[in-house]
Structures are given as C-alpha cells and as structure tokens.
Motif scaffolding. Structure first.
Motif, PDB file in Angstrom:
ATOM      1  N   ASP A  34       0.874  16.353   2.091  1.00 19.17           N
ATOM      2  CA  ASP A  34       0.945  15.554   0.870  1.00 19.17           C
ATOM      3  C   ASP A  34      -0.338  15.735   0.062  1.00 19.17           C
ATOM      4  OD1 ASP A  34       2.443  12.848  -0.218  1.00 19.17           O
ATOM      5  OD2 ASP A  34       0.271  12.778  -0.499  1.00 19.17           O
ATOM      6  N   VAL A  35      -0.236  15.771  -1.274  1.00 21.04           N
ATOM      7  CA  VAL A  35      -1.429  16.025  -2.096  1.00 21.04           C
ATOM      8  C   VAL A  35      -2.305  14.798  -2.303  1.00 21.04           C
ATOM      9  CG1 VAL A  35      -0.383  17.973  -3.332  1.00 21.04           C
ATOM     10  CG2 VAL A  35      -0.317  15.673  -4.348  1.00 21.04           C
ATOM     11  N   GLY A  36      -1.886  13.651  -1.768  1.00 26.34           N
ATOM     12  CA  GLY A  36      -2.757  12.483  -1.846  1.00 26.34           C
ATOM     13  C   GLY A  36      -2.368  11.508  -2.935  1.00 26.34           C
ATOM     14  N   PRO A  37      -3.138  10.407  -3.027  1.00 26.25           N
ATOM     15  CA  PRO A  37      -2.779   9.307  -3.924  1.00 26.25           C
ATOM     16  C   PRO A  37      -2.887   9.679  -5.403  1.00 26.25           C
ATOM     17  CG  PRO A  37      -4.947   8.963  -2.963  1.00 26.25           C
ATOM     18  CD  PRO A  37      -4.372  10.157  -2.286  1.00 26.25           C
ATOM     19  N   LYS A  38      -1.975   9.099  -6.175  1.00 25.71           N
ATOM     20  CA  LYS A  38      -1.917   9.346  -7.620  1.00 25.71           C
ATOM     21  C   LYS A  38      -1.861   8.018  -8.354  1.00 25.71           C
ATOM     22  CE  LYS A  38       1.375  10.983  -5.747  1.00 25.71           C
ATOM     23  NZ  LYS A  38       2.677  11.420  -5.221  1.00 25.71           N
ATOM     24  N   MET A  39      -1.939   8.077  -9.666  1.00 32.62           N
ATOM     25  CA  MET A  39      -1.872   6.847 -10.463  1.00 32.62           C
ATOM     26  C   MET A  39      -0.545   6.142 -10.243  1.00 32.62           C
ATOM     27  SD  MET A  39      -3.319   8.234 -14.084  1.00 32.62           S
ATOM     28  CE  MET A  39      -3.666   6.604 -14.789  1.00 32.62           C
ATOM     29  N   GLY A  40       0.522   6.910 -10.160  1.00 24.77           N
ATOM     30  CA  GLY A  40       1.848   6.366  -9.902  1.00 24.77           C
ATOM     31  C   GLY A  40       2.585   7.363  -9.033  1.00 24.77           C
ATOM     32  N   PHE A  41       3.905   7.256  -8.994  1.00 22.23           N
ATOM     33  CA  PHE A  41       4.701   8.204  -8.208  1.00 22.23           C
ATOM     34  C   PHE A  41       4.268   8.224  -6.749  1.00 22.23           C
ATOM     35  CE2 PHE A  41       7.640  10.995 -10.593  1.00 22.23           C
ATOM     36  CZ  PHE A  41       7.496  10.437 -11.838  1.00 22.23           C
ATOM     37  N   GLY A  94       0.848  -1.191   0.000  1.00 23.54           N
ATOM     38  CA  GLY A  94       0.000   0.000   0.000  1.00 23.54           C
ATOM     39  C   GLY A  94       0.879   1.233   0.000  1.00 23.54           C
ATOM     40  N   ARG A  95       0.251   2.395  -0.103  1.00 17.17           N
ATOM     41  CA  ARG A  95       1.048   3.591  -0.308  1.00 17.17           C
ATOM     42  C   ARG A  95       1.997   3.918   0.843  1.00 17.17           C
ATOM     43  NH1 ARG A  95       0.109  10.006  -1.132  1.00 17.17           N
ATOM     44  NH2 ARG A  95       2.296  10.245  -1.642  1.00 17.17           N
ATOM     45  N   SER A  96       1.504   3.927   2.068  1.00 17.69           N
ATOM     46  CA  SER A  96       2.348   4.340   3.185  1.00 17.69           C
ATOM     47  C   SER A  96       3.550   3.410   3.326  1.00 17.69           C
ATOM     48  CB  SER A  96       1.544   4.354   4.487  1.00 17.69           C
ATOM     49  OG  SER A  96       0.508   5.303   4.404  1.00 17.69           O
TER      50      SER A  96
END
Lengths: 727, 727
Positions: free
Chosen positions: B265-272, B98-100
């Motif tokens: 943080d601007v939040g989740p993106k498709m990638g990066f 996951g992202r974190s």
C-alpha cells in the motif's frame, strides 16, 4: 534580533546532511529490492544543478530574513530536540497514527518538553521556536498561550501570585473557555451565566441551554484542571454581560471532573487532533467569590458591582497575536513553496528542449528508452508551473517583511501606550485586522496551490503538505474571522478619508504612515508608467496600488454618505481592506528589499526581482480594480502581462535558492518530496514501506486483515480449492 | 430519463423525517443534561420560516434537474441500503475510525454490496447510484471502473470471455496499473518493461529502477488478485512503447503475492483511505504470451510485432469519464452549498435589524438577555455571506446543466462514430477536457468556501465537509491534470479560429455548436448592454462571454503566429480554455433554465435568476478580461456590480429551497450542520458524545488514557497528596 557574526553556524543549515540509510532494511522485503535505484537524473542531480545556477548565497539571505541570533536559536533548539535519547520528538510515525494514538504520543512530547524547557532554562523565544519545530499543536498550547496571559492581565495582584505560580510549574493545567456551541464571534451573545449568591459568597455557574455549552476550548476536553471561563455576570438581578472567572474543573488528585460539570472532547477535526478541544456544561456549579478575576470589574461581598474606573485598553494582546499570525503565514507559505519548488525541479514529465534550454541536467543525461528526446523536462521549466509557484515565493517574502514590521510597530505602540500616547493604536489595529485576514487567506491558498502543483504525490500525506495545511486552516477563522475582520479595517479607512478631506492638515506627512497615500492627489491615469520597463520600478507599482485603494475607499464613502446601509456595504469593505493591505505588503517589501541589511548581504538583486514579481502578480490577480476606472490603460495591461512573464523568467535561476534561503529543516518539512537532498522517490518508498497496513501484512504472511472474513468468502464462494498454478 | 408522474414519491424526499432521539441516552452522562434544549430560535424554527418564504416547489425543481426516473432510483436504492438488517452501510462511526479500521469496515460493505447487487439484480445505474449514496470510494471501485472496461476494450474475444466472466463474479479482483512512482501524465515515459522470450513463449515483466514502481494503483495494495499492467513491450530487441498485459499478482488460494512481485500500500492520503492504492515492482516476473491484451497490437509466437491495422479511437471512455466528472462536480458543489446555506440560515450572530427586516423569526423571538435587539441576525442575511455562498448555488446548477449536456452529446457522438462519422469528436474532446478542468476546480474551491462560511464548526468533521472535500480533491489531478488539460482545449480553439478566418464558410451555423461564437463579428464594445437592466438579459451576458473568449483566442493566435513558443503560451492557453468553458456553462444554463421542462414545472423564475447570478458573478470574478480591451465600459462595470447585488437579493428568499431542490438525503450529507431538520447543535453534541476519547474516558471513570503515564507525574511531581477540597 541583532546581527552578530555567526556565519559558520548559519551556513551549516544549507549543506546536505550525512546520507541516511535509504531504503533501510526491513523484514519481509526481498533482497533484489535493495539493489534498485531511482532512474537518472535523480533528484539529487537536479537540485545540485539548481543550486549551482543561483546568483546569490542563500545563507546570506537567511541572515537578512531572520538575523543571526534567531537563526542560532533555531539551530540550537533543533539540536536539543533531536538529541533526546528516547527520540521522543521523532515525527517518523506521525502520518500513520489514528487520533487516540497521536494524542497520547503528543502528551508524551508535552511532558518531555516541560522537563527539557526546565533543564535548559528556555526563555519564551526558545519555547516558541521549539514549538514551531515540533510543529504539532498540543494540549498545553492554550495553557501558556491563553490561560496564563489571561490570568496575568485580568487577575488582581493576589490572584496572579497564587494562580500563575501554580500554572508556571504545571501544578495546574489551564484552558480558556469563551466560545460556545451557539456563539463564536459575538461575545455579547454568550449564554453561560455566573450568578452571585450573597448568602454563601459564591458564584453559581450555569448553562441555561444546550447551545450555552462551552465549545472548541483547546485543552479542556481531556487534560485541563482549570479553566478561565467567560460568563455573563448577574448580581442583584442585573446582567452585566461577559466577565471572566477561574474555575476548577477536574480533581488534582484523580483528574475526575467535579460534579455539576459535564466535560468532554468535541470530536475529530481536520487538524489539531492532538489538541483536546473540549466542551463543558455547568449545572448550577458553585465557585467562591474570589474566583472572579477582579483586576478591573469587581463584585463585593454584598453583591454590589463595581465597574472599572477607566475602560482599559485590551487591544494589546490581540494585536500581538495578529502580528504573530502574519509572520507565521509567511513561514507557512515558505514551507509550501519549499516543497513544491524543490519537487518541481526534481520531477520531469515530457520533453520540451526549448523549455529546458538552460537546464544543464537536461543536456547531460542520455536518451530515454524509445524516445528521441535527450531527457525529460523538469516541470519547473514549464511556464504555467512558474506562473503558479513563483508568485507564492514572492508572497512568502512579502508577508515576512510585513510580519516583522507588525511586530516592530507593535513594540513601538506598546511603548507609546505606556507613556500615555494612544495615537498609533487605531492605525495599527486597522492594519493588524486587515493583514491577519489577507495574509492567512493568501497562505492557505498558496499551500493548497503548492500541494496541487506536486501532482498526484501532493495528495499523499508523505508530501508533508496535507497535514500541515489542515493545521494551518483554522487560522482563517480563529482570532477574528477573515471576512468579519475586514470591517475593522474599512471602518478606519473610511474615517481617515473623511477626516483628510475635511481637514487636509490631518494628512500624515511621515513616510512610515500606512495611510499617507489616502491624502495624495487623485490621479486619473497611471502617468508614472510611461513605458513597459517602468513596470519594473516599485515606486511606479506603489502609485497604482495607492490609487486603487484610495479610489475604492472614496467610492464607498460616497455611497454610504448617500445612504447605503452598513450591511449593503460589506462587500466593498472586504475589497477596501484587501486593497489597503496589499498596498502595505508591497510597501514593506520594497523597504525590506532595499534596506541596508539586504545591500550589505548582496541580495538586493534577487530580492528586488521578487518584490517586482509580488507587485505584478498581485496586480494581475486584482486587475479589474486597477482598470475599471480607466486608471490603468489598455496598453499598460499589455505591458503588465508581458513584464510579469519576464519577471518569472528572471526569478527562474534562483527559484531553489530562494526557498533554500528560508532554511526550513527537513525535520519541520517532514516531506518526502521537499527534502533538501532531493531523494523524493526513495523517501516516498521508504515511508510507504512503514505504512501499518504493510507492516501488519508482512507480519501476517503478506495477507491483509479482513481477508479471511470478507475477501476469501467472496472470491472462493462455493469453489473447490483452485489448482496451484497461476491463472 | 423520461418524466413519468411520480410526484408523491418525489415530494416525500422534502419532508422532514420522523424525529430521531436527540440526544440519545448514554452511560456516564448526568440526567440533567437530557433536560437541556438549544436556545430559541432553534434551527428548526429558522428553516421552517425559510421554507415558507420560497416562491417555488423544490420537489418540482428536483424533477427538472433529474427527471422522475432517476429520482426514483435514488429513493429505492437508499431504501435498500438503509434496510440492511445488520446496518452494514451505517455511516455513524465513519468520522472516528483510523485508517486500518475504516479500511476493514469498507471491505465489509463491499462484500455486502456484491451480495445485495446480485440479489436485487441491480443494473449499472443502480450500482452507480448505490455507490454515490455510500459515498466512500472502496477497494473494488477500480475493479468495475477500470479493470473490467479495460479488458473489455483491449482483450480479444477469447480473452474477454475468459477474464470478464471471472471478474464479473468476483472470482478474480482486478486493478489497473499504469501510473509509476516517477511518471504520471506522460505515459510514454513509463519505465516498466515486458520483454518477449520466444524460447518459453513468455513475457518477462521487469522494473529497471525504483521509480519504475507502479504507484497509486487503486485496489492493488491489499486486495487485487490481478492487474492490467501498462508496460513497454520489447521484442526482438525493439521497444514498441506502452502496451497492456493482464498479470496475476496474488494467489487465489491464500492471497499471497507471487514470488518476483513486491506489492504493498502507498500509505495514508488526504482521503480515499478505504482504497488500498498500491505499489508494485517486478523482478523478472514471467507471464505466458496469451496474457498480453491483443485486440489491437499482437505479438506472435516467434516474437514478431503486429501493429493494429488502423489506429483505434480511444477517446470514448475518456470523454465519458470526463462528462461524468462534470456532472459529479455539480452534485459536489450542491452538497457543499446545502450544508452551508442551511447552517447559515440557522446560525445567528450579532443583531442588525436592517439586515433581518424580512426575517419572520427575527421579528417573533424575544430579546436576548442584556441586549436591546429583538433577536440575532441569521448570518445568511449578511450581504457578504450571500456574496460568498449564493454564487456557489448558481455554479452547482450551471455545472449540472453542462454535465447532463455532456452526457447527451457523448451518446450522440458515440452513435455517430459507430456510423463512421467522427465529426463531433474534436469539438466534444475539447469541451470535455476544458470542462473537466474548470468544473472540478470550481467545485473544489466552492466546497472549501462553503466549509469556511460555516465558521469554526466547519473545521469539525461533523460538519460533513472536510472528509467530503478530501475525497473530492484528487479529481483536480486525476483523469488529466487540470492545468495540463487546458492545452487540449486551447489547441482546438486556435485551430478553429485559424480555419474560420481562412474560410468563413467553415463557421458553424448550428446553434448547438460550442464554437459558433468564434466566427461572430468582432465587436469593439458591449453595445447590447444599453442600460443597467439589460444585464439581467442572458443574451446580453452571452455576448460579453463570447467576445471575451474570442478576443483571447485571437490574441494568442496572433502572438504564436509571430513566433511565441508553445511553452511561452501556456498561461494564455489556460485562460482561453477557461473563457471558452465559462461561455459553454452559461450557454447550457440559459438553455436549461428556459426549456420546456422548466416552464412546465413553473421554475423558470428562480432558475432564470440563478442563471443571471451565475453570469454576473462569473463576469465579476474575471472582470479584467472583459474590461482590459475596452469592451466593457467603466459605466457598465458599475452596472455589473450593482446588478450583482440586486440579483443576490432576488435569490435570498429561495436560498434554502434552491439547495433543498437537490434532494440530497441526510444519509449522504452525514453532516450535523446541514441536516434537513435543522437540528445542527443537537447533532453536533450527539456526535461529540460518541467520540472515542469520550467513550473510552467514560469507561475509565472519565479519565483519559495517558493520564497516569504523562499527566499525573507532571501535575503531582514531588507533591504529597492534595487535600480533597477544590483549589
């Protein structure tokens, strides 16, 4: 879907909802933040001006598209979902969740859904609509979508009674296991075997290799208790090819997989991550004989195979699913267009007074600091943005009319079949194959183009487009790969052309035929387009689309007659199928734009303009196929490009109203950029503040996890504590 | 990159590595599973046969593409990363996190990377290569990629010495804050202000609105301690527009943001998602006067603004970045093609003996159960699959030669500029703008097409393509939006055409000029293509590409001379820029395919075929622009389609070798489907077994989390415990 008079309920959808608390108070955020506002003109200012410009009533258009009944079902169902006291169907956290978390959340929704559907006695339409609104495929999709229909069509009466009863009440949860790791499209190549053992009256299921593993099976990975399994039937030493069996896979008591079965989840995907697409291997796993679905083929106690008396017609479900996908593609495009068009009307970059000459907001707002311009230009006013986006609006409408046409013709065909008349089947099958291929391809491309047209913010999940596109994308492969499918359509067209040339009396005379144009006289040039304005006439456009498709079919037929092999013809077949289906799309759009319902609602004007735009932009995109045989002249291509620009300009005042007309609720869009009220930037901010990295940091004094382990040692390597002053 | 003789090291890359334990032993998996093998022919069988068919040595091609030195750097760097004792740079778990979690893991890599780079004394090339291999943008990318270059180019000598010293040693971590929530492309529209306060000799940074928030700033969200901020300089009541300031944002002691700054943080993106793209708002935040970067513009103590003596040339870095993106697009396409081509050679569906007539594996393997065919046909042998994929191979090579050309011409231009000669700048700027736009668009489309050409498995993250595509996609927006950029190129071309027609002596005579063709005589028809085989001649193809581009430029110039507005010309500008850049791509490919290096390495044959394929497939794709003015005749279009098919067939035997030639290591592909050894299915299975949903379930007795809460109550609602028997 009849038209009853429910104007009030319908119009409601198009009014802004009560303003939500943007941005809501959160801990750890300074007070001065809440005083900030988006710079003027705001998104709300811009959208209000757009809506004031429209020349028609979007609510009337919604009724033309769906009819009042369906609109009513959408509103009612949405109300039920949103009034759930535990907020079970909230999408607020959807974009932040990792896979396991999201999977569990969706399971919670599914469980609640089953309860609500029972309480509200939802019929199939209501269930379908509710799932569309929830807009996230779940583990039970295949239970109702494939497992139950398959039992229904292939089980004996006794099997249906027993298994469907259990399935309907969720006593068992089923999935449909056909695809294997090594075989998708080619069902005849499946490896899993079901060998009959007469001694025990059982079938022994077995996976002879790693590639024989069932793969991609929705709902199998973690939740299903039963599977309909496609396996090669072997009895008395003979292989009868793939047949279906119902197979218990997990205990109803404790949910553990049975010995002899190895089952699990196939892992992370681009989308569909709330569905546990699964794998399964069998190690000599036994089921009793009555677990073979025997409505058609049978194996008796002794192991004798009995083929069905007549080959049954199995195209029905497939055609229905494809028709449904065409309609879904329309809605998907509409959703992409809604976000991109609204945000393009809100977003302002640079200042071009000429481009903004019809923009009331541009005139009204005061100069930017340091700029001589009055205001910036809304990006929707740049011609290239219109060229990218307006054809997508037109495509969404085109796909819609063909999707609903397919659903109607499917019903007619099934009625005929029940009366013993199979005449419509080949034509409808050909159209459904090619249209599924073409429309899902168009929609996937259009959603991505819409996303890119939102600039950098389109890359944020908050735009609502990435997650949605990822969920849509499998449709270009599922239910027939989009490239493979075109062979079905091409085969049919080649056959028709041959038939018509051998016997002109076979040429259809009915206007509703999709292939009548193949029998029309072969024209050498586009004689109906005598002057530039003729390109606004949809009959003139249809002439060109018909000619181009016919020419391509005839040319391929000629090549194949001279010995060009099937494999060497696949490229042309793809082109033929596309050309034929673009003809159908235009034809159905013309019909929809001019029918009674549209004229009664007073929307034939904007619909007609959009229809012309669809024709012109499609033609421009495929122009070489119209030009290369000299049918369209050099002058006519000049007219085409010029009329295309004029038509984009004609669509401009109605752009926002045309996407509003789809009535897609904010709950479905789940998009900061595309909200009805235009609060794009406020919403981006609010969503960012809820990002877990921020929430966690605020809980830890605004320092990110990992700082102590990785960042601090790097920054402070070998340093004494720094002074308190800022560097 | 000189050519030294390092054949042995280079060839190593193309040999299969020692077989890895597929599938490795895991707890909770039955023993019988380990006995299963993939069905024959295996992926290894198929790829071995493909490699045996190749007519050239891929290792020799690798040297032609990159030169020995660069290949050596890749191998050495890969060795260093893979030999890390803690396996810090492993990608094994990348697709499950996951992202974190992934963000933290990447931070660990960054911290280790800094250490390794220091220990190994890596130069810029080695650092760049190592980042390419790690293949996941991290939070420090902008520290070295934008923050330091910006300090270097805009700081005074004193500022450079102080800040760059700290930055180089990671004592501070920087980011570059330009884009705002409401403004991207239009830098002049930025809202953030920096107002000079003479009393305290400070600047006060302030965000006057919500949309003034800095947004998308890489590294800002969680890690950066400092930012270079672009803000409108206001002094003595006058707004001087955007200038740069270095701004401390987080304490070096405890990493907490300073009061007056709100950052996140601007939040989740498709990638990066390992990059903490951030937002930042200022509430009257003060910095001292020496924090303005004053190499050019200055503000003195009293608040007087001093403009730079001459407008400095700021195009250098921008052009370099765009050149780098062209080269990166080539590698990205090559990577997509590598996966899709290898898997298409492995994957077999249906049986078409005619399509498989040159496939040794097809001949060798025994019949499928129940089938009369000998074996199934590899999907790479279907003509439609070739038509989809081989042009992508050709594009990857085309982009490569233009990417390296751009890097060379950039060096030459900078040398000239240092000598006071700016002549090359407009031409190189125009080419870099249009090529960045065209090549990133081509690459994004090609990767997605490659993914779809892998069928259903392309949707799995294990294919290696979805995650990679998502990381590539922002490039169509970053560093100049791909649609906006084409105006730069078009503007230059329009100017040249005007200049040449007014004064023919200005027409370039040097073959290396990109616009010499604009001064060539205007032909009415494609006279150099006299017979079908002439279309294999790249000079003949270049004639057509040159004519088409020139015609489009001249036509637009004429329209604009008659008063067509800038905004009404954007569609044509896009077309012009594309046509010009396709001409450049073909020209550079022709040059690369015929130069000394290629002929010495013995690869001019396959390179030449690929170059023709690039020309023909590009021409087919854009055919209307070649045909609509009558330049290409009806007969010539027939030749084109026929020669395109012949060229696809000519590429066929070398398809796998042509992607092997890129030498992209499995570590970078991170793809089950694209591995060098062809163990696609084994690898899919192994990766699936490591899916956390499966691992967790195996730990909990093979029952998924959420069962007790949501599934069991549903299935067993109101039921007595069922009997032990299977249903």
């Amino acid at each position: 879907m009849g038209d009853t008079n429910k104007d009030k309920e319908v119009s409601k959808e198009h009014k802004p909802r009560a303003p939500e608390p943007l941005v809501e108070k959160m801990t750890g955020i300074p007070d001065w933040f809440y005083a900030l506002k988006a710079a003027s003109p705001t998104g709300g200012d811009s959208l209000a001006a757009e809506r004031a410009r429209a020349t028609f009533d979007p609510a009337a258009m919604t009724r033309v598209l769906f009819g009042n009944n369906l609109v009513g079902v959408f509103e009612e169902t949405l109300g039920v979902l949103q009034s759930d006291e535990n907020n079970t169907f909230s999408k607020e956290n959807r974009y932040y969740m990792g896979r396991s978390e999201r999977f569990k959340d969706r399971l919670k929704m599914d469980s609640k859904f089953a309860e609500i559907a029972r309480t509200n006695k939802w019929n199939d339409t209501q269930r379908t609509v509710a799932n569309l609104l929830i807009d996230e495929p779940g583990t039970f999709s295949l239970h109702t979508g494939m497992f139950m229909p398959c039992l229904n069509s292939q089980g004996t009466d006794e099997q249906r009674k027993y298994w469907l009863g259990l399935a309907h009440n969720y006593r068992i949860i089923g999935c449909y296991a056909q695809t294997e790791l090594g075989h998708g499209s080619n069902v005849q190549g499946l490896e899993t075997t079901a060998t009959y053992i007469p001694e025990t009256e059982q079938f022994e299921l077995h996976s002879p290799s790693l590639t024989a593993a069932k793969w991609w099976v929705g709902g199998l990975g973690k939740t299903a208790t039963h599977a309909v399994v496609m396996a090669r039937l072997i009895t008395k030493g003979k292989d009868f090819g793939p047949h279906t069996f119902i197979v218990p896979i997990r205990s109803l008591e404790d949910h553990k997989p049975f010995p002899g079965i190895m089952v699990g989840d196939v892992g992370p995907k681009m989308g569909f991550n709330c569905v546990d697409n699964g794998f399964m291997l069998f190690n000599k796993y036994r089921i009793s004989r009555d677990h073979m679905l025997m409505r058609y083929s049978k194996v008796d106690k002794e192991g004798n195979y009995h083929a069905p008396p007549v080959q049954r017609i199995s195209y029905g479900t497939m055609i229905f699913v494809r028709a449904y996908l065409v309609a879904s593609s329309a809605l998907a495009l509409a959703r992409g267009a809604t976000v991109a068009i609204r945000y393009s009307a809100i977003r302002r970059q640079f200042s071009d007074p000429n481009a903004s000459k019809d923009d009331a907001v541009f005139q009204k707002f005061s100069p930017l600091p340091g700029s001589k311009a009055k205001c910036e230009t809304a990006v929707i006013d740049y011609s290239l943005q219109q060229y990218r986006l307006f054809p997508i609006i037109a495509q969404s409408y085109a796909l819609h009319f063909s999707g609903f046409w397919m659903l109607r013709i499917y019903v007619k065909m099934m009625k005929n079949i029940n009366d013993g008349n199979l005449d419509l089947l080949p034509e409808v099958h050909a159209a459904s194959s090619g249209l599924k291929s073409l429309t899902t391809t168009i929609a996937a491309a259009g959603i991505e183009e819409a996303r890119r047209a939102c600039g950098g913010h389109g890359y944020s999940l908050f735009s609502g487009l990435p997650d949605f596109l990822n969920t849509f994308l499998p449709l270009v492969t599922l239910e027939g790969d989009n490239h493979l499918l075109t062979q079905q359509t091409a085969r049919y067209l080649l056959k028709q052309v041959k038939k018509y040339s051998q016997d002109p009396s076979k040429i259809p005379t009915n206007d509703s035929s999709t292939t009548k144009y193949l029998g029309a006289p072969y024209l050498k040039s586009w004689t109906s387009a005598k002057k530039e304005e003729d390109l606004q006439n949809t009959d003139v456009l249809l002439d060109a689309f018909g000619h181009r498709s016919k020419r391509l079919v005839v040319e391929l037929a000629t090549k194949m007659a001279k010995g060009q092999s099937w494999n060497d013809s696949l490229i042309e077949m793809y082109a033929i199928s596309k050309a034929h289906c673009q003809y159908i799309l235009l034809k159905n759009f013309v019909h929809g734009a001019t029918d009674k319902r549209a004229s009664k609602a007073g929307v034939t004007g904007p619909l007609g303009t959009l229809c012309v735009l669809f024709g012109l932009s499609t033609m421009e995109q495929e122009l070489s196929e119209f030009v290369e045989d000299g049918f369209v002249s050099q002058q006519q291509t000049t007219w085409l490009r010029s009329q295309l620009k004029k038509t984009l300009a004609a669509v401009r005042p109605n752009a926002v109203a045309l996407v509003d007309s789809w009535g897609i609720p904010d709950y479905v869009l789940n998009s900061a950029l595309g909200r009805y009220d235009g609060k794009a930037y406020e919403s981006m901010f609010e969503m960012a503040l809820k990002e877990p990295l921020n929430v966690n940091a605020r809980l830890h004094g605004d320092v990110v996890e990992g700082y102590e382990e990785y960042l601090r040692p790097l920054i402070r390597r070998g340093l004494a504590p720094p002074s308190k002053s800022k560097l």
